[in-house]
Design a protein around this motif. Structure first.
Motif, PDB file in Angstrom:
ATOM      1  N   THR A 156      -4.742  -0.395 -12.090  1.00  0.00           N
ATOM      2  CA  THR A 156      -6.049  -0.073 -11.813  1.00  0.00           C
ATOM      3  C   THR A 156      -6.758  -0.890 -10.579  1.00  0.00           C
ATOM      4  O   THR A 156      -7.396  -0.326  -9.589  1.00  0.00           O
ATOM      5  CB  THR A 156      -6.952   0.317 -13.058  1.00  0.00           C
ATOM      6  N   CYS A 157      -6.238  -2.000 -10.670  1.00  0.00           N
ATOM      7  CA  CYS A 157      -7.097  -2.994  -9.651  1.00  0.00           C
ATOM      8  C   CYS A 157      -6.350  -2.799  -8.206  1.00  0.00           C
ATOM      9  O   CYS A 157      -6.905  -3.202  -7.361  1.00  0.00           O
ATOM     10  CB  CYS A 157      -6.841  -4.498 -10.148  1.00  0.00           C
ATOM     11  N   THR A 210      -3.484   0.094  -2.705  1.00  0.00           N
ATOM     12  CA  THR A 210      -3.841  -0.746  -1.738  1.00  0.00           C
ATOM     13  C   THR A 210      -3.700  -2.224  -2.055  1.00  0.00           C
ATOM     14  O   THR A 210      -4.288  -2.650  -2.995  1.00  0.00           O
ATOM     15  CB  THR A 210      -5.423  -0.383  -1.270  1.00  0.00           C
ATOM     16  N   SER A 217       0.840  -1.253   0.049  1.00  0.00           N
ATOM     17  CA  SER A 217      -0.069   0.064  -0.022  1.00  0.00           C
ATOM     18  C   SER A 217       0.817   1.319  -0.115  1.00  0.00           C
ATOM     19  O   SER A 217       2.066   1.341   0.591  1.00  0.00           O
ATOM     20  CB  SER A 217      -1.066  -0.029   1.224  1.00  0.00           C
ATOM     21  N   SER A 257       0.604   5.607   0.145  1.00  0.00           N
ATOM     22  CA  SER A 257      -0.186   7.079   0.142  1.00  0.00           C
ATOM     23  C   SER A 257       0.840   8.195   0.034  1.00  0.00           C
ATOM     24  O   SER A 257       1.965   8.033   0.500  1.00  0.00           O
ATOM     25  CB  SER A 257      -1.273   6.917   1.428  1.00  0.00           C
ATOM     26  N   ALA A 303      -5.927   0.353  -7.074  1.00  0.00           N
ATOM     27  CA  ALA A 303      -6.458   1.683  -6.529  1.00  0.00           C
ATOM     28  C   ALA A 303      -7.377   1.453  -5.298  1.00  0.00           C
ATOM     29  O   ALA A 303      -8.286   0.441  -5.160  1.00  0.00           O
ATOM     30  CB  ALA A 303      -7.241   2.115  -7.646  1.00  0.00           C
ATOM     31  N   PRO A 304      -7.287   2.178  -4.361  1.00  0.00           N
ATOM     32  CA  PRO A 304      -8.066   2.469  -3.257  1.00  0.00           C
ATOM     33  C   PRO A 304      -9.579   2.072  -3.310  1.00  0.00           C
ATOM     34  O   PRO A 304     -10.106   1.415  -2.677  1.00  0.00           O
ATOM     35  CB  PRO A 304      -7.564   3.538  -2.298  1.00  0.00           C
ATOM     36  N   ASP A 305     -10.062   2.721  -4.392  1.00  0.00           N
ATOM     37  CA  ASP A 305     -11.803   2.631  -4.564  1.00  0.00           C
ATOM     38  C   ASP A 305     -11.881   1.205  -5.122  1.00  0.00           C
ATOM     39  O   ASP A 305     -13.173   0.999  -5.403  1.00  0.00           O
ATOM     40  CB  ASP A 305     -12.085   3.825  -5.385  1.00  0.00           C
ATOM     41  N   GLN A 306     -10.962   0.298  -5.669  1.00  0.00           N
ATOM     42  CA  GLN A 306     -11.255  -0.825  -6.178  1.00  0.00           C
ATOM     43  C   GLN A 306     -11.121  -2.022  -4.892  1.00  0.00           C
ATOM     44  O   GLN A 306     -11.267  -3.223  -5.329  1.00  0.00           O
ATOM     45  CB  GLN A 306     -10.109  -1.425  -7.238  1.00  0.00           C
ATOM     46  N   GLN A 355     -11.609  -4.352  -2.023  1.00  0.00           N
ATOM     47  CA  GLN A 355     -12.961  -5.187  -1.634  1.00  0.00           C
ATOM     48  C   GLN A 355     -12.898  -5.088   0.036  1.00  0.00           C
ATOM     49  O   GLN A 355     -12.046  -5.211   0.532  1.00  0.00           O
ATOM     50  CB  GLN A 355     -12.912  -6.551  -2.081  1.00  0.00           C
TER      51      GLN A 355
END
Length: 227
Positions: free
Chosen positions: A219-220, A25, A8, A10, A222-225, A227
């Motif tokens: 892209t997989c 992430t 991860s 940031s 990315a934090p918004d991906q 689960q």
């Protein structure tokens, strides 16, 4: 050879109230000896960030980055320098060298650092410069005065002069003409044959198809991906 687990990252924007922006992430991947893994994804998806984390320029928030037996995420600066010296090579898009150092010595420097005799190191450097069509009359000059394409080829020669077990390649064929592009592709293929584990960013789709054994879309991660 390269194993990434639950990585991860940031960024903290200190000029914006120390806002923390998560960019990656739980990234996990592995690259075996002799394999080329291509990183894909839209601009800003994190390809270069992941590459710089493997290289040790960016610190990880969590997770591990194993290159051989070294965890780059937890290694000391001394350990990272040693890793870069003999195990992990990096061909970036930009040539960063000390001004006024001759091109031949810029390319030979990784070998000289490893204790290779100067005559042998410069001979190997000369062979690569010749293969990459850098005119011999330029070898005694600093590459900081070269064109962008010439600098890129010097960077490639420097990255391939030592048989690194692991290689990071950031757009190695960008801005190259057809002849030099073929030379670079052949160098990468030869590195795979000798067993190098390669992580690359290739916007050149033909090169990507020819070289990459697998593709990973960052892209997989990315934090918004998550689960």
């Amino acid at each position: 050879m390269i194993r990434i687990c639950n990585l991860s990252k940031s960024f903290t924007l200190h000029n914006q109230g120390a806002a923390v922006i998560p960019v990656m992430t739980d990234a996990s991947l592995s690259v075996a000896p002799g394999e080329c893994l291509g990183l894909i994804g839209a601009s800003g998806a994190g390809k270069s960030t992941l590459m710089r984390m493997i290289w040790g320029n960016y610190l990880a928030a969590s997770g591990s980055i194993m290159v051989g037996e070294v965890d780059v995420a937890r290694a000391s600066p001394r350990e990272i320098i040693a890793l870069r010296r003999g195990t992990l090579g990096y061909v970036s898009q930009f040539l960063r060298v000390v001004p006024r150092v001759a091109t031949l010595d810029v390319v030979a420097e990784p070998l000289l650092t490893l204790g290779v005799a100067p005559a042998e190191a410069r001979a190997r450097a000369a062979d690569l410069l010749a293969r990459l069509n850098i005119p011999e009359r330029l070898w005694s000059l600093s590459p900081t005065t070269f064109s962008g394409g010439e600098q890129q080829r010097v960077n490639i020669a420097r990255g391939f002069v030592h048989p690194y077990p692991a290689l990071l390649l950031d757009e190695p064929t960008a801005s190259l003409d057809a002849v030099n592009r073929e030379v670079v592709l052949s160098l990468i293929e030869a590195a795979k044959v000798r067993g190098a584990a390669i992580v690359g960013i290739f916007h050149d789709e033909v090169a990507r198809t020819r070289l990459c054994d697998r593709l990973v879309d960052v892209t997989c991660f990315a934090p918004d991906q998550a689960q």
